[in-house]
Design a protein around this motif. Structure first.
Motif, mmCIF file in Angstrom:
data_model
loop_
_atom_site.group_PDB
_atom_site.id
_atom_site.type_symbol
_atom_site.label_atom_id
_atom_site.label_comp_id
_atom_site.label_asym_id
_atom_site.label_seq_id
_atom_site.Cartn_x
_atom_site.Cartn_y
_atom_site.Cartn_z
ATOM 1 N N ALA B 238 19.057 69.947 -68.739
ATOM 2 C CA ALA B 238 18.846 69.944 -70.186
ATOM 3 C C ALA B 238 17.572 69.164 -70.514
ATOM 4 C CB ALA B 238 20.050 69.309 -70.888
ATOM 5 N N ILE B 239 17.382 68.046 -69.803
ATOM 6 C CA ILE B 239 16.143 67.274 -69.939
ATOM 7 C C ILE B 239 15.399 67.424 -68.625
ATOM 8 C CG2 ILE B 239 15.157 64.980 -70.327
ATOM 9 C CD1 ILE B 239 16.767 66.034 -72.713
ATOM 10 N N GLU B 240 14.181 67.908 -68.743
ATOM 11 C CA GLU B 240 13.416 68.239 -67.546
ATOM 12 C C GLU B 240 13.303 67.042 -66.601
ATOM 13 O OE1 GLU B 240 9.665 70.003 -68.668
ATOM 14 O OE2 GLU B 240 9.081 69.973 -66.552
ATOM 15 N N GLY B 241 13.493 67.333 -65.338
ATOM 16 C CA GLY B 241 13.255 66.321 -64.306
ATOM 17 C C GLY B 241 14.313 65.250 -64.208
ATOM 18 N N LYS B 242 15.508 65.562 -64.727
ATOM 19 C CA LYS B 242 16.553 64.537 -64.616
ATOM 20 C C LYS B 242 17.867 65.223 -64.261
ATOM 21 C CE LYS B 242 17.913 60.456 -64.517
ATOM 22 N NZ LYS B 242 18.222 59.369 -65.380
ATOM 23 N N ALA B 243 18.601 64.622 -63.344
ATOM 24 C CA ALA B 243 19.896 65.184 -62.974
ATOM 25 C C ALA B 243 20.918 64.066 -62.882
ATOM 26 C CB ALA B 243 19.790 65.918 -61.646
ATOM 27 N N ASP B 244 22.101 64.305 -63.484
ATOM 28 C CA ASP B 244 23.177 63.325 -63.391
ATOM 29 C C ASP B 244 23.966 63.579 -62.118
ATOM 30 O OD1 ASP B 244 22.489 62.245 -65.824
ATOM 31 O OD2 ASP B 244 23.771 63.648 -66.941
ATOM 32 N N PRO B 245 24.580 62.541 -61.568
ATOM 33 C CA PRO B 245 25.413 62.762 -60.383
ATOM 34 C C PRO B 245 26.668 63.555 -60.712
ATOM 35 C CG PRO B 245 25.593 60.493 -61.144
ATOM 36 C CD PRO B 245 24.535 61.123 -61.978
ATOM 37 N N LEU B 246 27.260 64.103 -59.666
ATOM 38 C CA LEU B 246 28.513 64.851 -59.845
ATOM 39 C C LEU B 246 29.610 63.876 -60.250
ATOM 40 C CD1 LEU B 246 29.761 67.736 -59.289
ATOM 41 C CD2 LEU B 246 30.530 66.784 -57.111
ATOM 42 N N PRO B 247 30.409 64.250 -61.272
ATOM 43 C CA PRO B 247 31.538 63.369 -61.606
ATOM 44 C C PRO B 247 32.388 63.171 -60.347
ATOM 45 C CG PRO B 247 31.275 65.061 -63.263
ATOM 46 C CD PRO B 247 30.313 65.390 -62.167
ATOM 47 N N PRO B 248 32.747 61.916 -60.027
ATOM 48 C CA PRO B 248 33.373 61.604 -58.743
ATOM 49 C C PRO B 248 34.641 62.424 -58.460
ATOM 50 C CG PRO B 248 32.894 59.601 -59.991
ATOM 51 C CD PRO B 248 32.555 60.739 -60.871
ATOM 52 N N TYR B 249 35.374 62.749 -59.519
ATOM 53 C CA TYR B 249 36.659 63.439 -59.260
ATOM 54 C C TYR B 249 36.443 64.822 -58.625
ATOM 55 C CZ TYR B 249 36.386 66.642 -63.331
ATOM 56 O OH TYR B 249 36.048 67.632 -64.209
ATOM 57 N N LEU B 250 35.197 65.319 -58.726
ATOM 58 C CA LEU B 250 34.930 66.658 -58.202
ATOM 59 C C LEU B 250 34.426 66.657 -56.765
ATOM 60 C CD1 LEU B 250 33.307 68.181 -61.388
ATOM 61 C CD2 LEU B 250 35.407 68.989 -60.294
ATOM 62 N N THR B 251 34.047 65.477 -56.244
ATOM 63 C CA THR B 251 33.437 65.425 -54.909
ATOM 64 C C THR B 251 34.334 66.024 -53.805
ATOM 65 O OG1 THR B 251 32.323 63.430 -55.657
ATOM 66 C CG2 THR B 251 32.179 63.939 -53.312
ATOM 67 N N PRO B 252 35.616 65.662 -53.759
ATOM 68 C CA PRO B 252 36.443 66.241 -52.683
ATOM 69 C C PRO B 252 36.485 67.764 -52.747
ATOM 70 C CG PRO B 252 37.592 64.465 -53.813
ATOM 71 C CD PRO B 252 36.348 64.720 -54.598
ATOM 72 N N HIS B 253 36.606 68.263 -53.996
ATOM 73 C CA HIS B 253 36.654 69.721 -54.159
ATOM 74 C C HIS B 253 35.363 70.368 -53.663
ATOM 75 C CE1 HIS B 253 36.746 73.671 -56.099
ATOM 76 N NE2 HIS B 253 35.606 73.355 -56.692
ATOM 77 N N MET B 254 34.232 69.801 -54.060
ATOM 78 C CA MET B 254 32.931 70.369 -53.687
ATOM 79 C C MET B 254 32.736 70.331 -52.174
ATOM 80 S SD MET B 254 31.235 71.491 -56.273
ATOM 81 C CE MET B 254 29.502 71.482 -55.889
ATOM 82 N N LYS B 255 33.115 69.204 -51.574
ATOM 83 C CA LYS B 255 32.928 69.095 -50.125
ATOM 84 C C LYS B 255 33.785 70.119 -49.413
ATOM 85 C CE LYS B 255 31.023 64.614 -49.211
ATOM 86 N NZ LYS B 255 31.262 63.220 -48.786
ATOM 87 N N GLU B 256 34.990 70.249 -49.878
ATOM 88 C CA GLU B 256 35.926 71.163 -49.230
ATOM 89 C C GLU B 256 35.432 72.607 -49.310
ATOM 90 O OE1 GLU B 256 40.293 72.989 -49.998
ATOM 91 O OE2 GLU B 256 39.786 71.125 -51.057
ATOM 92 N N ARG B 257 34.864 72.969 -50.476
ATOM 93 C CA ARG B 257 34.450 74.364 -50.667
ATOM 94 C C ARG B 257 32.950 74.516 -50.529
ATOM 95 N NH1 ARG B 257 39.199 76.502 -53.525
ATOM 96 N NH2 ARG B 257 38.226 78.541 -53.241
ATOM 97 N N MET B 258 32.303 73.546 -49.862
ATOM 98 C CA MET B 258 30.850 73.541 -49.786
ATOM 99 C C MET B 258 30.277 74.866 -49.321
ATOM 100 S SD MET B 258 28.018 72.253 -50.271
ATOM 101 C CE MET B 258 28.737 70.783 -50.994
#
Lengths: 577, 283
Positions: B238-258
């Motif tokens: 939304a703002i150029e050149g900036k990215a927020d980290p993944l909300p922590p609760y989603l990390t296990p899901h993302m890793k699992e389905r990477m």
């Protein structure tokens, strides 16, 4: 392979874990080899982690191509390296022979295939996932398809329901409007009835003064007058006559339009019908130098069944018209069997009135049958008339179920024709009693007449007329007075007006008939010792048929309408002498 | 400084969606709307009508015969799809003009971000969770509408917040709260209250920066969170050149389905150009 989004998930990926995973997979495929896996940044995982190897790898890395095994000699043995399809490099040595495997095709092929198998395994995993995702997408599409089908089915039901609702609304709307129309119709009927009643009353109101005008101008003409006075009186009489015709026409038309006109069918003699018309109009024909002929063709029955009064009215109307527009010419009244085209059609009779008059312009032929219309406006100014006559003819012919039409040529003359079904009546020819009796009035005894009449003018007129017939007359102002007079004096006939104050003609007549039937008659000089009931002649300006019927119903013996027609009055009076 | 409600009160451009969009969303929620009703409303907006016909006649639907009437088109693309098309149509013009500056905020940039989040959300819903993803798409296309409101009414403050965000390590909403005393997720959530959107869509808009809670997976909020994360990582933030980290609760899901996500994003460029064909601006 350049992947624009290769680093998207870097944050989430543990690189050591990745290296270890690759190493594990490869050690399964290359059980004999000692090897290590390495990344771009130099991080290594595996058994051959010595510096020479690492340095060697980094110096050659850029030239390493996927699936091509390159070898280079080391102190004790050969080492081999290649790039794996996951941005990881593999470096391995073979334990036994430190020979260059590139010179041993079989061994070389085996290692290359093993690495190829690893790559294929990786790709296979990717394809499996892709397939899985494709399957999920297909499932989504399938369920969307189902949703669409359901949606469309729902739509179908919905539209059906809406259509039904619409139909229902439409029905109730139609019902509502029908009800409204019915109510309006009722209102109109009521209004129409009121109109008829109004006309009936008007008829009375109009005829009463006409009675005086026609009656007294007639009497006036018979008195001693100088020429000028004679002329004035004659003008009044003629004007009164035309006014009466007009009033009768308007009332007839109103009656027809109100649906109140009923035909009264009776046997009549065909030749008499046209003959009477000829007689009535003879004088009018002569006054304009016209010859009035009558032709009853062969095949027309002598005696027929129909409403001769109305037929005569039509013929008089048509003939009167013809005479009005003809001068020094011929008018012929004709009756023949058959319809419009001349062919025989059962009882169908065609009457024709042909003249040699001025004719009618072709473009006005249709219009002349309309109410209040003549051939053109100037006709009215030149010949007079209301234009009601033909309209009445059309309506009367219509009621009789016939057809009326005109053929005409301007300057040559016109022929008005109408058809009507008149069944033949077999057997004896009926005699016109009234006529016979009227003609046998020569010798009559002197009688005393009681006139019950409230209107002073009419009292005077009727008294005069009675006296002219050589009879005595006494006047009573209403029904009650009449009854009183019947007690004291002897009368031979009662002329009974209908509309009177206190006791009207109907009530008085009913009462007289009751008295005659009982012992009470002894108290009445006029009613006792009579061989038959005392004749009562109704006298009214109400000229409708139901008025006449009502008079007979209450016990009257005859019925005369006002204005009093001198001849008719005389004939009726004569019946009871 | 104004509250979210006060901001919206002043925001006249988009207080309501265009009449046609409101009407269509309303009709989709009503069970008694007929296709004829849709046809009548859509005909009021000729551009929308043309797009609808273009959409239904695109290879994506692969129909044998050309569809030439709106009612038939609605039958084929379905109500939710129609709603999304209408939403895209209604919002498109709001994201025009105003080129970017050093703050990293620009309306066209935000449009690309919104479209990317929308497409990714739908792809995730479909490919990872096997759901139709129509609501996720809608939430994605609208989720940053609050920024447009702020850009309209308090542009300087928004840019200040964006600059602070670029140089800081907190989510944008924190800096908005500091400068404007409200933030775009709150503003957006309130704005769409009148638009007859499904509840989960409204929630997705309201909570797209809320990392304090764990949202159900799958669900509109969690999917928007993932899509937002991926889009930012792909430099479509939304703002150029900036990215927020993944909300922590989603990390296990993302890793699992990477592996699955990796496959998914490989197809993103294709899906984006397809979406551009379907929904894109002709100009």
């Amino acid at each position: 392979m350049s992947d624009p989004f290769a680093d998207v998930f870097d944050e989430l990926i543990d690189e050591d874990e990745e290296l270890q995973k690759v190493h594990d997979e490869l050690s399964y495929l290359l059980p004999e080899a000692h090897f290590a896996v390495a990344r771009d940044d130099g991080s290594l995982y595996g058994e051959l982690a010595d510096d020479i190897l690492a340095a060697h790898l980094s110096s050659r890395r850029d030239q390493l191509v996927e699936e091509k095994i390159e070898s280079f000699p080391l102190a004790e043995s050969f080492a081999y390296c290649t790039k794996l399809p996951v941005d990881i490099y593999i470096v391995f040595t073979l334990p036994a022979e430190a020979a260059d495997i590139t010179s041993q095709p079989q061994l070389h092929a085996m290692y290359r295939n093993s690495l190829g198998l690893f790559a294929a395994g990786r790709r296979h995993e990717e394809l499996r996932i892709e397939k899985e995702q494709a399957v999920r997408q297909i499932e989504v599409l399938t369920s969307r398809h189902t949703t669409l089908l359901n949606d469309n089915h729902d739509q179908f039901l919905l539209i059906q329901k809406k259509e039904k609702e619409y139909a229902a609304t439409l029905e109730s709307e139609i019902a509502r409007q029908t009800k409204e129309v019915r109510a309006k119709n009722e209102e109109l009927k009521k209004a129409s009835k009121l109109k008829s009643e109004f006309l009936a009353n008007m008829s009375h109101e109009l005829r009463t003064p006409m009675n005086a005008i026609i009656g007294f101008s007639g009497l006036l003409l018979e008195s001693d007058l100088n020429d000028e006075q004679q002329d004035f009186a004659k003008t009044i009489a003629t004007a009164g006559d035309s006014l009466l015709v007009l009033i009768n026409d308007i009332l007839d038309l109103a009656k027809i339009e109100a649906g109140k006109l009923e035909l009264s069918l009776a046997p009549f003699i065909s030749r008499d019908l046209v003959g009477e018309v000829q007689n009535i109009l003879k004088a009018q024909a002569q006054s304009k130098g016209n010859t009035l002929n009558v032709e009853v063709e062969k095949g027309v029955p002598v005696q027929m069944m129909g409403d001769d009064v109305r037929l005569r009215q039509i013929l008089i109307n048509l003939t009167g018209n013809a005479l009005k527009f003809t001068e020094n010419g011929t008018v012929t009244i004709r009756a023949r069997m058959g319809g419009r085209d001349g062919s025989l059609q059962g009882d169908m009779v065609t009457f024709q009135v042909q003249d040699s008059g001025i004719g009618i312009p072709a473009n006005r032929l249709d219009a002349i049958f309309e109410k209040f219309t003549q051939a053109d406006g100037s006709t009215t100014r030149k010949f007079g008339g209301t234009g009601l006559g033909l309209s009445i003819c059309v309506q009367l012919v219509d009621i009789m179920g016939g057809d009326i039409w005109v053929e005409s040529e301007e300057g040559e003359g016109s022929t008005f024709s109408f058809t009507v079904s008149l069944p033949e009546v077999a057997g004896d020819v009926v005699e016109d009693k009234a006529k016979e009796e009227a003609s046998s009035t020569a010798q009559a005894r002197e009688i005393t007449v009681l006139l019950a009449e409230d209107n002073l003018v009419n009292q005077k007129l009727a008294s005069l007329l009675v006296k002219r017939q050589g009879c005595k007359v006494e006047v009573a102002g209403n029904g009650l007075e009449a009854l009183e007079k019947l007690k004291t004096d002897i009368f031979d006939l009662i002329l009974m007006d209908i509309q009177m104050p206190e006791m009207d003609g109907h009530e008085a007549t009913t009462r007289i008939r009751e008295i005659e039937e009982s012992d009470e008659s002894n108290k009445y000089a006029s009613l006792k010792d009579r061989s038959s009931r005392i004749p009562i002649v109704g006298l009214t300006a109400h000229a409708r048929k139901e008025d006449e019927d009502r008079c007979y119903a209450v016990g009257m013996d005859a019925f005369l309408t006002k204005p009093i027609n001198k001849d008719k009055f005389a004939a009726t009076l004569a019946q009871f002498r | 400084m104004p509250s979210a409600r006060e901001l919206i009160g002043k925001f006249s451009d988009l207080k309501t969606l265009p009449h046609v969009a409101i009407k269509v969303t309303q009709m989709i929620n009503s069970e008694s709307s007929t296709i004829q009703d849709f046809e009548e409303v859509i005909k009021l907006d000729p551009i929308l009508m043309v797009r609808l016909l273009k959409l239904v006649n695109s290879p994506y639907f692969g129909l044998a015969n050309k569809v030439e009437t709106v009612s038939k088109a609605v039958v084929f693309i379905g109500m939710k799809n129609l709603r999304n098309l209408v939403a895209v149509e209604a919002l498109r013009d709001l994201f025009k003009e105003k080129e970017g500056d050093d703050s990293g905020f620009s309306r066209p940039g935000l449009w690309v971000h919104s479209a990317t989040v929308a497409i990714l959300s739908q792809m995730i819903a479909k490919r990872i969770f096997g759901q139709d993803g129509e609501n996720e798409f809608l939430a994605g296309i609208i989720h940053d509408i609050g920024l447009i409101v702020e850009d309209q009414l308090v542009p300087e403050e928004l840019r200040e917040a964006a600059r602070n965000y670029k140089n800081g390590d907190q989510p944008l909403t924190v800096y908005e709260q500091e400068v404007i005393e409200t933030h775009h997720a709150k503003v957006g959530g309130m704005l769409v209250l009148d638009w007859n959107m499904p509840e989960d869509v409204v929630l997705g808009i309201k909570k797209h920066h809320d990392t304090s809670k764990e949202y159900p997976i799958p669900g509109v909020v969690s999917i928007i969170h993932i899509a937002e994360y991926i889009a930012n990582r792909m430099k479509y933030g939304a703002i150029e050149g900036k990215a927020d980290p993944l909300p922590p609760y989603l990390t296990p899901h993302m890793k699992e389905r990477m592996a699955e996500y990796k496959v998914l994003i490989k197809d993103l460029p294709g899906e984006m150009s397809k979406a551009n064909d379907l929904y894109g601006d002709d100009k």
